[in-house]
Design an enzyme around this catalytic site. Structure first.
Site, PDB file in Angstrom:
ATOM      1  CG  ASN A 192     -60.740  63.518  28.965  1.00  0.00           C
ATOM      2  OD1 ASN A 192     -61.648  62.725  28.725  1.00  0.00           O
ATOM      3  ND2 ASN A 192     -60.979  64.754  29.319  1.00  0.00           N
TER       4      ASN A 192
HETATM    5  N1  PLP Z   1     -59.106  64.289  25.691  1.00  0.00           N
HETATM    6  C1  PLP Z   1     -58.812  65.500  26.176  1.00  0.00           C
HETATM    7  C2  PLP Z   1     -57.378  65.879  26.356  1.00  0.00           C
HETATM    8  C3  PLP Z   1     -59.832  66.399  26.492  1.00  0.00           C
HETATM    9  O1  PLP Z   1     -59.529  67.601  26.996  1.00  0.00           O
HETATM   10  C4  PLP Z   1     -61.173  66.005  26.286  1.00  0.00           C
HETATM   11  C5  PLP Z   1     -62.276  66.923  26.601  1.00  0.00           C
HETATM   12  O2  PLP Z   1     -62.106  68.071  26.859  1.00  0.00           O
HETATM   13  C6  PLP Z   1     -61.429  64.724  25.794  1.00  0.00           C
HETATM   14  C7  PLP Z   1     -60.372  63.889  25.506  1.00  0.00           C
HETATM   15  C8  PLP Z   1     -62.838  64.238  25.573  1.00  0.00           C
HETATM   16  O3  PLP Z   1     -63.320  64.766  24.394  1.00  0.00           O
HETATM   17  P1  PLP Z   1     -64.711  64.280  23.743  1.00  0.00           P
HETATM   18  O4  PLP Z   1     -65.786  65.000  24.465  1.00  0.00           O
HETATM   19  O5  PLP Z   1     -64.604  64.685  22.299  1.00  0.00           O
HETATM   20  O6  PLP Z   1     -64.810  62.814  23.902  1.00  0.00           O
END
Ligand code: PLP
Length: 507
Positions: A192
């Site tokens: 991400n």
């Molecule tokens: N990591 C993954 C694998 C995600 O799919 C996402 C968002 O969909 C995130 C991190 C980011 O999440 P957050 O909005 O809680 O920071």
């Protein structure tokens, strides 16, 4: 507003929200407004005189609701789900009512202790290794962060500080700034965006290593990168692996990554923002492989577990590493119970000082649904995704681009990317369902995610019928256009023939 009016307004607002959620299928999932719509509707300054709550509530319905993208609609299939449940909403209302800022135990003992309790409940529900529990003998434990991004940043910053201290001990001849300039971190090119952002915020480059053909990051890629960087004089600090990548919900190979991290004293963090809830399901036990070897992990209760945003669980094998890294004290923050086991001052485990009473909505949700209810909810998402996957497989005009994973199906219209791109454009214009596109090795695809508070098989059928009828009419239009183009070129050919004949006659 006095308590009497608050009761009236509050009850009317609860009714409004219940009506909204109960009748959410009545709305197109995407709003029909243009950019700037609200800016034109609202005054440029706040009202000088107080206004009546009835008027305000009616304006919420008149101007706010039309600009809402309905994330709780079962026709929402974009991104990953964001949970809402009635008990969780009640929990948030109550936490807002208490209005505490629970940065240390004394600032609200219930806030800290309830968080300890629910994080241990959750760790047991997910069958995490026991060293992550507060109740275990060791220094491990869980904390609720706001988002996966914050959890990852906490891990990256703590790993960085630990690495700097270690290096300074081993090489006292080097200055701190020299050491900081050599730090390097790793993740996959499928991870991400928040991972890369954590690197930017931590002023430490994060190398995005190439995942395999199956989009999985393995130890071999990490080994190669670390060996090359160590040879170049760099200091590897942390690897952030993903269980459930954002694009296709691929699972990195934690065991092989852990082996490399252990050899090089590299912190291993697992971002399981979406997929983490599935650790609780016996049929997904494979996902937990290697978690006994990681230093920290995070998972969003607000994605898959019916707890309202924001609520991101994070566990640390050794919380002292975070506490030592972040511990900045002032006399006014101290209290006489500091340092006692099992009553952590969570301000040392996070970025802000103040913290919301998030554990209350978690506790109320867990008690209202029970472990059974939570498992049933996740299984429902998986079953609905299987239903959609079967519909894709049965239609030869479409293809899957990755194996279905939990509630996510990645698919595309066969042929060149243009068809898939135009299909999505049509669907977005119609606003009935909402998906987003992604790309892998030049292939454009659509991500169909099960979302909403209470999705049903009929909603999947609705979405599928929307998708396949739009593809049918797109193909029909393309055929008409191709026929028209053919006729036009025939006509042009014919006309140029006539012109030649005319010229010959004139000569
Ligand atoms: N990591 C993954 C694998 C995600 O799919 C996402 C968002 O969909 C995130 C991190 C980011 O999440 P957050 O909005 O809680 O920071």
């Amino acid at each position: 507003m006095d308590a009497k009016e608050f009761r009236e307004f509050g009850k009317a607002a609860v009714d409004y929200v219940a009506d909204y959620l109960e009748n959410i299928r009545e709305h197109d999932v995407l709003p029909a407004v243009d950019p700037g719509y609200l800016l034109q509707l609202l005054p440029k300054q706040m009202p000088e005189a107080p206004e009546a709550w009835r008027e305000i509530l009616s304006d919420v319905d008149r101007v706010i609701r039309p600009g809402i993208t309905h994330w709780q609609s079962p026709n929402m299939h974009a991104y990953y789900p964001t949970s809402v449940s009635y008990p969780s909403i009640v929990g948030d209302i109550m936490a807002n009512g208490f209005g505490i800022i629970g940065f240390s135990w004394i600032c609200s003992p219930a806030c800290t202790e309830l968080e300890v309790v629910v994080m241990d409940w959750l760790a047991k529900f997910l069958k995490l290794p026991s060293h992550f529990l507060h109740e275990s003998e060791g220094p491990g434990g869980g904390v609720i962060q706001g988002s996966a991004s914050e959890a990852v940043l906490v891990a990256v910053l703590a790993a960085r500080e630990q690495a700097v201290r270690r290096e300074r001990e081993c090489h006292p001849e080097q200055s701190e700034s020299e050491i900081r300039g050599k730090l390097i971190a790793y993740s996959s090119d499928q991870s991400n965006s928040c991972i890369e952002k954590a690197g930017v915020l931590a002023a430490m480059p994060i190398k995005l290593l190439p995942a395999g053909e199956d989009l999985v990051l393995r130890g071999a890629a990490l080994k190669e990168a670390i060996e090359r960087d160590v040879a170049a004089g760099l200091i590897p600090v942390i690897c952030v692996a993903t269980l459930g990548t954002t694009g296709t919900c691929a699972y990195d190979d934690i065991e092989s990554l852990a082996s490399i991290c252990e050899q090089h004293q590299v912190w291993l963090h697992v971002d399981a923002a979406y997929a983490g809830g599935a650790f609780a399901l016996d049929e997904c036990a494979e996902l937990r492989r290697g978690l006994d070897r990681v230093d920290s992990l995070n998972f969003n209760l607000h994605k898959f577990m019916l707890v309202n945003f924001d609520c991101s669980a994070m566990w640390l094998r050794d919380a002292n590493k975070v506490i030592d890294s972040f511990n900045v004290d002032r006399i006014y923050l101290k209290h006489k119970h500091e340092g006692q086991t099992q009553i952590p001052d969570f301000r040392h485990w996070q970025i802000p000082l103040g913290r919301r009473f998030r554990a209350l909505k978690v506790w109320i949700t867990f008690r209202t649904l029970g472990a059974q209810g939570l498992r049933a909810h996740m299984r429902k998402h998986i079953d609905l995704a299987i239903q959609f996957e079967n519909l894709v497989k049965a239609d030869e005009r479409f293809e899957l681009v990755a194996p279905r994973a939990l509630g996510l199906v990645c698919f595309r219209a066969k042929g060149d990317n243009e068809v898939t791109s135009q299909l999505l454009q049509r669907l977005m214009e119609r606003k009935k369902i909402y998906m987003v596109k992604a790309e892998h090795r030049g292939q454009l695809f659509l991500r169909f995610v099960i979302c909403g508070m209470d999705p049903k098989p009929s909603d999947i059928q609705f979405a599928w019928s929307e998708i396949e009828t739009q593809l049918t009419s797109l193909c029909a239009e393309q055929q008409v256009n191709a026929r028209k183009a053919g006729e036009l070129s025939e006509l042009t050919h014919h006309l140029s023939g006539l012109q030649l004949t005319n010229e010959t006659l004139q000569r």
